[in-house]
Design a protein around this motif. Sequence first.
Motif, PDB file in Angstrom:
ATOM      1  N   ALA A  70      24.428  15.989  12.122  1.00  0.00           N
ATOM      2  CA  ALA A  70      23.213  17.305  11.547  1.00  0.00           C
ATOM      3  C   ALA A  70      23.505  17.970  10.885  1.00  0.00           C
ATOM      4  O   ALA A  70      22.951  18.627  10.134  1.00  0.00           O
ATOM      5  N   THR A  71      24.520  18.581  11.661  1.00  0.00           N
ATOM      6  CA  THR A  71      24.830  20.081  11.111  1.00  0.00           C
ATOM      7  C   THR A  71      25.793  19.469   9.834  1.00  0.00           C
ATOM      8  O   THR A  71      25.930  20.673   8.777  1.00  0.00           O
ATOM      9  N   LEU A  72      26.338  18.318   9.833  1.00  0.00           N
ATOM     10  CA  LEU A  72      27.110  18.356   8.273  1.00  0.00           C
ATOM     11  C   LEU A  72      26.180  18.046   7.173  1.00  0.00           C
ATOM     12  O   LEU A  72      26.080  18.682   5.884  1.00  0.00           O
ATOM     13  N   PHE A  73      24.961  17.237   7.200  1.00  0.00           N
ATOM     14  CA  PHE A  73      24.150  17.409   6.918  1.00  0.00           C
ATOM     15  C   PHE A  73      23.165  18.507   5.787  1.00  0.00           C
ATOM     16  O   PHE A  73      22.959  18.593   5.157  1.00  0.00           O
ATOM     17  N   PHE A  74      22.818  19.674   6.809  1.00  0.00           N
ATOM     18  CA  PHE A  74      22.601  20.857   6.487  1.00  0.00           C
ATOM     19  C   PHE A  74      23.782  21.493   5.653  1.00  0.00           C
ATOM     20  O   PHE A  74      23.538  22.571   4.789  1.00  0.00           O
ATOM     21  N   VAL A  75      24.578  22.223   6.643  1.00  0.00           N
ATOM     22  CA  VAL A  75      25.773  22.939   5.431  1.00  0.00           C
ATOM     23  C   VAL A  75      26.063  21.915   4.675  1.00  0.00           C
ATOM     24  O   VAL A  75      26.364  22.022   2.960  1.00  0.00           O
ATOM     25  N   GLY A  76      25.890  20.301   4.500  1.00  0.00           N
ATOM     26  CA  GLY A  76      26.498  19.747   2.362  1.00  0.00           C
ATOM     27  C   GLY A  76      25.641  20.417   2.605  1.00  0.00           C
ATOM     28  O   GLY A  76      25.716  19.987   0.867  1.00  0.00           O
ATOM     29  N   GLY A  77      23.835  20.245   2.616  1.00  0.00           N
ATOM     30  CA  GLY A  77      22.558  20.443   1.386  1.00  0.00           C
ATOM     31  C   GLY A  77      22.697  21.886   1.384  1.00  0.00           C
ATOM     32  O   GLY A  77      22.201  22.581  -0.019  1.00  0.00           O
ATOM     33  N   LEU A  79      25.604  23.943   0.037  1.00  0.00           N
ATOM     34  CA  LEU A  79      26.655  23.686  -0.773  1.00  0.00           C
ATOM     35  C   LEU A  79      26.355  23.401  -1.926  1.00  0.00           C
ATOM     36  O   LEU A  79      27.019  24.017  -2.701  1.00  0.00           O
ATOM     37  N   ILE A  80      25.634  22.019  -1.580  1.00  0.00           N
ATOM     38  CA  ILE A  80      24.822  21.382  -3.224  1.00  0.00           C
ATOM     39  C   ILE A  80      24.363  22.595  -4.223  1.00  0.00           C
ATOM     40  O   ILE A  80      24.404  23.065  -4.937  1.00  0.00           O
ATOM     41  N   ASP A  81      22.831  23.322  -3.044  1.00  0.00           N
ATOM     42  CA  ASP A  81      22.122  24.362  -3.542  1.00  0.00           C
ATOM     43  C   ASP A  81      22.947  25.917  -4.002  1.00  0.00           C
ATOM     44  O   ASP A  81      23.017  25.875  -5.436  1.00  0.00           O
ATOM     45  N   VAL A  82      24.000  25.751  -3.489  1.00  0.00           N
ATOM     46  CA  VAL A  82      24.978  27.086  -4.172  1.00  0.00           C
ATOM     47  C   VAL A  82      25.939  26.438  -5.446  1.00  0.00           C
ATOM     48  O   VAL A  82      25.596  26.945  -5.891  1.00  0.00           O
ATOM     49  N   VAL A  83      26.768  25.120  -5.366  1.00  0.00           N
ATOM     50  CA  VAL A  83      27.148  24.556  -6.281  1.00  0.00           C
ATOM     51  C   VAL A  83      26.409  24.781  -7.337  1.00  0.00           C
ATOM     52  O   VAL A  83      26.248  25.164  -8.900  1.00  0.00           O
ATOM     53  N   PHE A  84      25.305  23.859  -7.397  1.00  0.00           N
ATOM     54  CA  PHE A  84      23.855  23.474  -8.454  1.00  0.00           C
ATOM     55  C   PHE A  84      23.647  24.667  -9.486  1.00  0.00           C
ATOM     56  O   PHE A  84      22.957  24.646 -10.003  1.00  0.00           O
ATOM     57  N   LYS A  85      23.002  26.110  -8.283  1.00  0.00           N
ATOM     58  CA  LYS A  85      22.994  26.960  -8.659  1.00  0.00           C
ATOM     59  C   LYS A  85      23.907  27.503  -9.105  1.00  0.00           C
ATOM     60  O   LYS A  85      22.824  28.155 -10.330  1.00  0.00           O
ATOM     61  N   LYS A  86      24.855  28.081  -8.760  1.00  0.00           N
ATOM     62  CA  LYS A  86      26.166  28.684  -9.495  1.00  0.00           C
ATOM     63  C   LYS A  86      25.836  28.149 -11.074  1.00  0.00           C
ATOM     64  O   LYS A  86      26.161  28.215 -12.288  1.00  0.00           O
ATOM     65  N   ALA A  87      26.151  26.674 -10.627  1.00  0.00           N
ATOM     66  CA  ALA A  87      26.433  25.597 -12.402  1.00  0.00           C
ATOM     67  C   ALA A  87      25.263  25.904 -13.449  1.00  0.00           C
ATOM     68  O   ALA A  87      25.062  26.198 -14.330  1.00  0.00           O
ATOM     69  N   GLY A  88      23.757  26.073 -13.006  1.00  0.00           N
ATOM     70  CA  GLY A  88      22.996  26.328 -13.803  1.00  0.00           C
ATOM     71  C   GLY A  88      22.581  27.715 -14.014  1.00  0.00           C
ATOM     72  O   GLY A  88      22.561  27.863 -15.190  1.00  0.00           O
TER      73      GLY A  88
END
Length: 94
Positions: A70-77, A79-88
């Motif tokens: 569960a922790t990895l799921f939320f941390v991964g989510g 991180l994905i939000d940060v990466v795609f937000k910065k790329a966008g």
Amino acid sequence: MADGPATPDFHRGEVDTNGILSFFASKIAPILLVVLGVIFIARASKGEVSRVLTSSAIAIIGLAFIAGAATLFFVGGSLIDVVFKKAGDAAAHR
């Protein structure tokens, strides 16, 4: 508050997964833990302490795996939000 609790705005065909998870975490999990506790106490009273310790260790390791997943799921989510937000943001500034 006078209008009552806010209702979620779901589109037709969507499932409230957060509600389902919170239901299981608040209602079902405590009942299962009580059942396991009663089974462990009954076994220990019969003199099967080694089996109780083994079962308890397996249950604790299983809970640790579930919590880690569960922790990895939320941390991964996150991180994905940060990466795609910065790329966008970078693509929007071009």
